[in-house]
Design an enzyme around this catalytic site. Structure first.
Site, short mmCIF file in Angstrom:
data_model
loop_
_atom_site.label_atom_id
_atom_site.label_comp_id
_atom_site.label_asym_id
_atom_site.label_seq_id
_atom_site.Cartn_x
_atom_site.Cartn_y
_atom_site.Cartn_z
N ASP A 125 -7.99 -7.19 0.69
CA ASP A 125 -7.18 -7.22 1.91
C ASP A 125 -7.97 -6.57 3.02
O ASP A 125 -8.85 -5.73 2.75
CB ASP A 125 -5.85 -6.46 1.71
CG ASP A 125 -6.04 -4.95 1.87
OD1 ASP A 125 -5.71 -4.41 2.94
OD2 ASP A 125 -6.55 -4.31 0.92
N ASP A 177 0.86 -1.17 0.00
CA ASP A 177 0.00 0.00 0.00
C ASP A 177 0.91 1.24 0.00
O ASP A 177 1.94 1.25 0.66
CB ASP A 177 -0.89 -0.04 1.24
CG ASP A 177 -1.93 1.06 1.27
OD1 ASP A 177 -1.91 1.91 0.36
OD2 ASP A 177 -2.75 1.09 2.20
#
Length: 376
Positions: free
Chosen positions: A271, A92
């Site tokens: 996720d 991320d």
């Protein structure tokens, strides 16, 4: 990096495919355990491979940049060598952490100034530097730097933020294309669709992102407090625009029911911290529904945590033993619960894949959603 779309469900928009990376295959739909600081909390890498059977894990740019720092990661040869995980890794970009640090950051066109949550030191992220940081971490899949708007969010703010996110995306693509991977394996960049809960902004962003012609695409800015039905509406809208021959990643989602409903909309990758965070608090996801293992009713229950699930942890330990560990604040309790919940999440997406391939996904999904929301 290549995505092979294998099967389209006939009664929904669900798909099954394979994403090929230099660190291994990712079979979709897939759930990615969250390893924010280079570790999935309370879970060994061996368990990720052998018990949970994870294809890919997620790590975070913001946290790894601050600690242990890029120099150590580069000296180690990247995160794979540093943490001993030899499968694919997605990072991320830190955009969500910037969003969550609202009181300790300043956003401007050039980038974002923020204060470390560790020691208060000031740092500056730009789209270019975030590409460089993720190159140094050594992720297989690198995320674009964006601004995640809160919910609720005024339309004009969402529109202005989206325009800046698109300008940042152009800079991310330019920097990524001008640089090379550091560790001898291929890396790829996923742009992120934003636009809050406004249909016209989501449509504009999905079209802009699709025009970047990348190996995969993400949908961000959802699961930040909006109603589930609104999330599904935005997800379906975006999936209908994004290319069908590339994977779609819905960021930060979610509950088992969220995942199944989003698979039906055409999402391939997920996720969420929920399975591990909830595990540490005693909430277990099972094939029959949700268990609060702290409850008195499990005190003398000597049956396995979830015999139908399979896996060493879920079938070897009893509910009574796990309840004892959680109440005693034993570290093993958090480990067992975390491995169990992640085993369940990976089982769930693999079951979804099997039913997509078998042609009965919609029937199976509708029966499972109700069951998985039941409190036992």
């Amino acid at each position: 990096m290549k995505f092979e779309l294998q099967v389209n469900d006939q009664k929904s928009k669900a798909r099954a495919g394979v994403l090929y990376t230099d660190h291994g295959l990712i079979h979709t739909p897939i759930f990615m355990p969250v390893g924010t600081a280079g570790t999935v909390k309370a879970v060994h890498q061996r368990e990720l491979k052998e018990d949970i059977n994870a294809d890919i894990i997620l790590a975070n740019t913001y946290h790894l940049y601050l600690r242990p720092g890029l120099q150590l990661l580069e000296n180690a040869g990247g995160l794979h060598k540093f943490n001993g995980w030899d499968g694919p890794i997605l990072t991320d970009s830190g955009g969500y952490q910037v969003y969550s640090l609202a009181e300790n950051r300043k956003i401007e066109e050039k980038g974002v100034t923020f204060q470390s949550h560790i020691d208060g030191s000031k740092h500056f992220f730009t789209p270019e530097s975030v590409m460089d940081i993720q190159r140094s971490i050594g992720a297989d899949i690198i995320m674009a730097f964006d601004e995640c708007t809160p919910y609720p969010c005024e339309y004009e703010y969402a529109k202005s933020s989206l325009a800046m996110t698109h300008r940042w995306l152009k800079r991310c693509c330019a920097r990524f294309d001008a640089t090379e991977a550091k560790y001898g394996f291929e890396q790829t960049l996923f742009p992120i669709v934003q636009g809050s809960v406004y249909r016209d902004l989501r449509k504009e962003s999905a079209e802009f992102v699709a025009g970047c012609e990348r190996d995969g695409y993400a949908i961000g800015g959802l699961a930040v407090g909006e109603p589930a039905e609104m999330m599904y509406e935005m997800t379906e809208l975006v999936c209908d625009i994004l290319p069908t021959d590339k994977p779609r990643y819905l960021m930060g989602v979610g509950t088992p029911a969220n995942i199944l409903e989003s698979i039906a909309q055409g999402v391939d990758m997920f996720d969420c911290v929920m399975p591990t965070r909830n595990a540490r608090n005693g909430m277990l996801f099972t094939t029959q529904g949700i268990i609060n293992i702290r409850n008195e009713k499990w005190k003398d229950e000597l049956t396995p945590i979830d015999a139908a699930l399979g896996g060493y942890v879920s079938t070897h330990y009893s509910k009574a033993y796990l309840r004892h560990l959680i109440h005693s604040k034993e570290i093993l309790g958090a480990q067992i619960a975390s491995v169990h919940n992640l085993t369940f999440y990976l089982w769930l997406v693999r079951q979804a894949r099997e039913h997509i391939q078998a042609g009965d996904f919609s029937i199976w999904k509708n029966s499972m959603v109700n069951k998985l929301m039941t409190r036992l």
